[in-house]
Motif scaffolding. Sequence first.
Motif, mmCIF file in Angstrom:
data_model
loop_
_atom_site.group_PDB
_atom_site.id
_atom_site.type_symbol
_atom_site.label_atom_id
_atom_site.label_comp_id
_atom_site.label_asym_id
_atom_site.label_seq_id
_atom_site.Cartn_x
_atom_site.Cartn_y
_atom_site.Cartn_z
ATOM 1 N N THR A 66 0.837 -1.208 0.000
ATOM 2 C CA THR A 66 0.000 0.000 0.000
ATOM 3 C C THR A 66 0.868 1.253 0.000
ATOM 4 N N THR A 67 1.905 1.251 0.846
ATOM 5 C CA THR A 67 2.840 2.381 0.886
ATOM 6 C C THR A 67 3.517 2.575 -0.465
ATOM 7 N N ALA A 68 3.899 1.466 -1.116
ATOM 8 C CA ALA A 68 4.559 1.551 -2.423
ATOM 9 C C ALA A 68 3.623 2.142 -3.471
ATOM 10 N N ALA A 69 2.349 1.731 -3.441
ATOM 11 C CA ALA A 69 1.395 2.261 -4.412
ATOM 12 C C ALA A 69 1.183 3.761 -4.205
ATOM 13 N N VAL A 70 1.040 4.186 -2.942
ATOM 14 C CA VAL A 70 0.840 5.609 -2.649
ATOM 15 C C VAL A 70 2.086 6.412 -3.028
ATOM 16 N N GLY A 71 3.267 5.885 -2.676
ATOM 17 C CA GLY A 71 4.504 6.576 -3.040
ATOM 18 C C GLY A 71 4.675 6.688 -4.542
ATOM 19 N N SER A 72 4.288 5.637 -5.282
ATOM 20 C CA SER A 72 4.371 5.686 -6.743
ATOM 21 C C SER A 72 3.404 6.708 -7.318
ATOM 22 N N ILE A 73 2.226 6.866 -6.682
ATOM 23 C CA ILE A 73 1.292 7.902 -7.124
ATOM 24 C C ILE A 73 1.940 9.281 -7.010
ATOM 25 N N GLY A 74 2.650 9.505 -5.898
ATOM 26 C CA GLY A 74 3.371 10.761 -5.745
ATOM 27 C C GLY A 74 4.413 10.954 -6.827
ATOM 28 N N GLY A 75 5.172 9.870 -7.137
ATOM 29 C CA GLY A 75 6.167 9.968 -8.198
ATOM 30 C C GLY A 75 5.538 10.238 -9.552
ATOM 31 N N ALA A 76 4.388 9.587 -9.833
ATOM 32 C CA ALA A 76 3.702 9.822 -11.104
ATOM 33 C C ALA A 76 3.193 11.255 -11.195
ATOM 34 N N ALA A 77 2.730 11.825 -10.061
ATOM 35 C CA ALA A 77 2.252 13.205 -10.061
ATOM 36 C C ALA A 77 3.391 14.175 -10.382
ATOM 37 N N VAL A 78 4.555 13.940 -9.779
ATOM 38 C CA VAL A 78 5.715 14.792 -10.074
ATOM 39 C C VAL A 78 6.122 14.631 -11.538
ATOM 40 N N MET A 79 6.075 13.389 -12.037
ATOM 41 C CA MET A 79 6.421 13.115 -13.431
ATOM 42 C C MET A 79 5.481 13.863 -14.385
ATOM 43 N N LEU A 80 4.222 13.914 -14.003
ATOM 44 C CA LEU A 80 3.221 14.565 -14.849
ATOM 45 C C LEU A 80 3.433 16.077 -14.906
ATOM 46 N N LEU A 81 3.846 16.657 -13.768
ATOM 47 C CA LEU A 81 4.002 18.109 -13.683
ATOM 48 C C LEU A 81 5.410 18.580 -13.988
ATOM 49 N N ALA A 82 6.350 17.642 -14.159
ATOM 50 C CA ALA A 82 7.754 18.018 -14.328
ATOM 51 C C ALA A 82 7.941 18.819 -15.611
ATOM 52 N N GLY A 83 8.613 19.956 -15.461
ATOM 53 C CA GLY A 83 8.906 20.785 -16.622
ATOM 54 C C GLY A 83 10.366 20.781 -17.004
ATOM 55 N N SER A 84 11.163 20.032 -16.261
ATOM 56 C CA SER A 84 12.592 19.959 -16.544
ATOM 57 C C SER A 84 13.043 18.508 -16.504
ATOM 58 N N VAL A 85 14.155 18.235 -17.147
ATOM 59 C CA VAL A 85 14.673 16.865 -17.211
ATOM 60 C C VAL A 85 15.124 16.369 -15.843
ATOM 61 N N PRO A 86 15.840 17.165 -15.028
ATOM 62 C CA PRO A 86 16.226 16.653 -13.710
ATOM 63 C C PRO A 86 15.032 16.258 -12.846
ATOM 64 N N LEU A 87 13.966 17.046 -12.887
ATOM 65 C CA LEU A 87 12.791 16.721 -12.092
ATOM 66 C C LEU A 87 12.109 15.461 -12.621
ATOM 67 N N LEU A 88 12.098 15.279 -13.936
ATOM 68 C CA LEU A 88 11.520 14.078 -14.524
ATOM 69 C C LEU A 88 12.340 12.849 -14.134
ATOM 70 N N ALA A 89 13.665 12.981 -14.147
ATOM 71 C CA ALA A 89 14.521 11.866 -13.738
ATOM 72 C C ALA A 89 14.335 11.542 -12.258
ATOM 73 N N LEU A 90 14.172 12.583 -11.427
ATOM 74 C CA LEU A 90 13.934 12.359 -10.003
ATOM 75 C C LEU A 90 12.618 11.617 -9.784
ATOM 76 N N ALA A 91 11.589 11.984 -10.545
ATOM 77 C CA ALA A 91 10.309 11.293 -10.430
ATOM 78 C C ALA A 91 10.438 9.827 -10.843
ATOM 79 N N ALA A 92 11.193 9.559 -11.911
ATOM 80 C CA ALA A 92 11.414 8.176 -12.334
ATOM 81 C C ALA A 92 12.180 7.402 -11.264
ATOM 82 N N LEU A 93 13.127 8.060 -10.609
ATOM 83 C CA LEU A 93 13.876 7.426 -9.528
ATOM 84 C C LEU A 93 12.942 7.031 -8.382
ATOM 85 N N VAL A 94 12.021 7.923 -8.032
ATOM 86 C CA VAL A 94 11.062 7.650 -6.955
ATOM 87 C C VAL A 94 10.149 6.495 -7.334
ATOM 88 N N VAL A 95 9.653 6.493 -8.565
ATOM 89 C CA VAL A 95 8.784 5.399 -9.015
ATOM 90 C C VAL A 95 9.534 4.071 -8.966
#
Length: 406
Positions: A66-95
Amino acid sequence: MIYGPTALYSVGQGAIVPLLPVIAAESGASLAQAALVPAALVVGQLCGNIPAGWLVDRIGERLTMTTAAVGSIGGAAVMLLAGSVPLLALAALVVGFFAAAFAVARHTFMTTRVPYTYRARALSLLGGSFRLGAFTGPFVAAALLAAFGSERASIWFFGAVLVGVALLVGLGPDPEARLARPAPPRQEAGMAEDTGEPVTGSIPTSERAGVFRTMWQNRRVLSRLGAAAASLAAVRGARQTVLPLWGVSIGLDSSTIALVVGVAGALDFALFYVSGQVMDRFGRIWAAVPSTLLMGGALVALAFTHDAPQATLWFGVFAIVIGVGNGLSSGILLTVGADVAPKEEPASFLGSWRTLTDAGGAATPLLFSGLTAAFSLSVATGAVGLIGLLGALAFLRWLPRYAPDR
């Protein structure tokens, strides 16, 4: 409740992986920078395995998932809103980090609940659930791209899938409660002595060992049988790079390469349950060694066909052989890891086990790229095949000792 959340999670993740480099390029990344974004997903999985083992030992499989699913939702949200490559890579790292937690939790559940008699078949189905995402995810991404015209539609799909997974795991029937873990016999830690006889994992202790102590207690099986498992993962990871590049090198067009790789992938997916049947009926070694020999031998043989008169025919033949070998290896790493895991604290061990296998799969494309740059594509292909053949020998040596058939 056992396979459904895993299949959903893998399909959602499989839908975003092919489009991550495209999204990165749209955000202003160069080709080299765009390649780092999906690589961050793999790095996150590598970093997440050992902490995931610790977390499962402390709070249990269901809460970890459950924690993994919720944490991945957070990573997907950052990935969706990311406007820069470093932030997109960070979101992929979290996922990737939370994907490792999800996988370790489910692997631990199957290890502690499924009887040995049909453990391999159950874990092959689990492996097939993960492969379902890799096989169908790109088709889902293509359909979403055609329907909405935006690569980020796959991220929305991934987020919706994650919400469904979180609700299924968090609110659905709890398999942990319905399938109670059998109480293992307690023995003294001092009895754990390397006598040279077949063993099935470390000797359980009455006290909680912790992640790093568990790694130290199981250092022999991790360094020996774990190395064999890493070699199998290495060949698996290389085939996704080798086959497309080989097709380009011998002058094939993109549609032909896609057709050959697609047929090999279909055979791979179709055979995932056969591996479990073989392991449960005849023993682990009868799936581990033939599959590793098929993939390693096919890559070694392919290395000698680059300038052959019928190079295209040989490319198709060996791609199919590799697909069959990979299909027959489905669930092997999960099953062998479950066989040798300590009975009282399997999650800590499985986190280390999965780190080894993930590292093998992640490092091989880098090795392949380096050898290709330094020597040639044929030399790099043959070297990866040799790793597979050495892995088959290691399975022959260490499987009967650490995971003897019961």
